[in-house]
Design a protein around this motif. Structure first.
Motif, short mmCIF file in Angstrom:
data_model
loop_
_atom_site.label_atom_id
_atom_site.label_comp_id
_atom_site.label_asym_id
_atom_site.label_seq_id
_atom_site.Cartn_x
_atom_site.Cartn_y
_atom_site.Cartn_z
N MET A 227 0.84 -1.20 0.00
CA MET A 227 0.00 0.00 0.00
C MET A 227 0.88 1.26 0.00
O MET A 227 1.83 1.34 0.76
N GLU B 114 -0.11 4.34 0.76
CA GLU B 114 -0.45 5.27 1.85
C GLU B 114 -1.04 4.48 3.01
O GLU B 114 -1.78 3.52 2.80
N SER C 149 -3.32 5.53 4.84
CA SER C 149 -4.77 5.76 4.80
C SER C 149 -5.48 4.67 3.98
O SER C 149 -6.66 4.39 4.20
N LEU C 150 -4.75 4.05 3.03
CA LEU C 150 -5.34 2.95 2.26
C LEU C 150 -5.44 1.69 3.11
O LEU C 150 -6.42 0.94 3.01
N LEU D 131 -8.51 2.19 5.23
CA LEU D 131 -9.71 1.90 4.45
C LEU D 131 -9.94 0.39 4.36
O LEU D 131 -11.05 -0.11 4.57
N ASP D 132 -8.87 -0.33 4.11
CA ASP D 132 -8.94 -1.78 3.95
C ASP D 132 -9.35 -2.48 5.24
O ASP D 132 -10.22 -3.35 5.25
N ASP E 236 -3.99 10.48 2.08
CA ASP E 236 -5.25 11.21 2.11
C ASP E 236 -6.30 10.50 2.98
O ASP E 236 -7.12 9.73 2.50
N ASP F 256 -10.04 11.28 2.22
CA ASP F 256 -10.58 10.46 1.14
C ASP F 256 -11.07 9.11 1.67
O ASP F 256 -12.12 8.61 1.28
N THR F 257 -10.27 8.53 2.57
CA THR F 257 -10.62 7.24 3.15
C THR F 257 -11.94 7.32 3.93
O THR F 257 -12.82 6.48 3.77
N VAL G 55 -14.88 7.71 1.48
CA VAL G 55 -15.17 6.46 0.76
C VAL G 55 -15.88 5.46 1.67
O VAL G 55 -16.81 4.76 1.25
#
Lengths: 124, 186
Positions: free
Chosen positions: B1, B3, B5-6, B9-10, B119, B122-123, B126
């Motif tokens: 990943m 970031e 932040s991803l 999200l995951d 970001d 953004d997470t 989403v």
């Protein structure tokens, strides 16, 4: 400043619109893969681009944007699927934000599948 | 990943799959640059055997497949930045009232191998877009101040008929979080 009062104003503006949408039957569903594979491949900006473009093009009343898990085609992520009643599902692969905007404009709004981004085109 | 932040999200998607009604995402940064990420949900939880196996990608079998690579990737991000990952979970079978999972990961943000946060706004957007029916509490505290979003407060204003997933509402949420982050930079 984004205040709760501003949110209240948005609520008042939207009240009528939401009712109209529920009555509509002819919806298009756009689904973005958001499992680990999709996220790692860049699905987050794709999802945002789709949602933004649907709103910008004024399509919100007939189009829903949803997320799904892994569909087993991790090597083709980010994947965007388009479901429309009476039509075959269209699967777009290796998407990015720009491609996603083009799909919304040409396929969702214009009714013309962007053949070059579809999985059928990729597998050839 | 690319970031952190991803990863967030995951991992939060696991909470969604676990049927959570409330998800807390907390980021705490101290003066020394230690970052603690906590994701807590009230979903169905996991039994102790599963908790042991979810951090190991090679132990993943079909029944645990929904967890897959997410936790191992977060663990890697944490350990390579001098931190550690822990999971505490109470399964619904054991305690149907207080079940849920907490994933906690620490990072030394001064480490050269620290994955940038990226970001995080953004997470959050989403996550809400994907499951607007879930209540999220997002807290990011830094030595300079706090960024906060509680969807329960928004729901109180919006009432039942307007979903948090509406584009205009998501745009408001994005704007609100971005403004709060801007204020921290001053």
């Amino acid at each position: 400043m984004k205040t709760l009062a501003e949110l209240e104003a948005i609520r008042e503006r939207m009240r009528g619109k939401v009712a109209v949408r529920e009555a509509s039957d002819n919806t298009i569903r756009i689904v973005v893969g958001m499992a680990t594979c999709g996220i790692a491949a860049g699905a987050r900006p794709v999802l945002n681009a789709v949602a933004e473009e649907v709103s910008n093009q004024g399509l919100s009343e007939n189009v829903t944007v949803t997320q799904t898990g892994c569909i087993g085609l991790c090597q083709y992520e980010p994947i965007v699927e388009v479901y429309q009643q009476g039509k075959e599902k269209v699967t777009y692969v290796k998407m990015d934000a720009d491609k996603a905007k083009k799909v919304v404009e040409q396929h969702i709004k214009g009714g013309k599948v962007v053949a070059e981004y579809t999985i059928t085109n990729y597998k050839k | 990943m690319k970031e952190l932040s991803l990863n967030i999200l995951d991992i939060a998607q696991n909470s969604v799959s676990a049927g959570a009604k409330n998800i807390l995402i907390s980021l705490e940064e101290d003066e020394k640059g230690l970052l603690t990420l906590t994701i807590t949900d009230d979903g169905k939880g996991m039994d102790p055997e599963m908790v042991k196996t979810v951090t190991d990608p090679f132990c993943t079998t079909r029944t645990t497949r929904k967890v897959g690579m997410g936790i191992p990737l977060l663990k890697l991000a944490s350990e390579q930045a001098g931190g550690s990952l822990s999971i505490v979970s109470v399964s619904k079978k054991t305690d149907p009232v207080n079940c849920g999972t907490t994933v906690k990961a620490t990072f030394d943000t001064t480490s050269i191998d620290f994955t940038p946060l990226g970001d995080v706004v953004d997470t959050v957007v989403v996550l809400i877009q994907g499951h607007p029916e879930i209540d999220y509490l997002f807290l990011h505290s830094t030595p300079k101040g706090v960024v906060r979003l509680d969807t329960k407060e928004l729901r109180d204003v919006l009432g039942e008929e307007i979903s948090l997933g509406e584009f205009e509402i998501l745009a408001w949420i994005r704007g609100s979080l971005e403004e709060q982050y801007q204020a921290l930079k001053k």
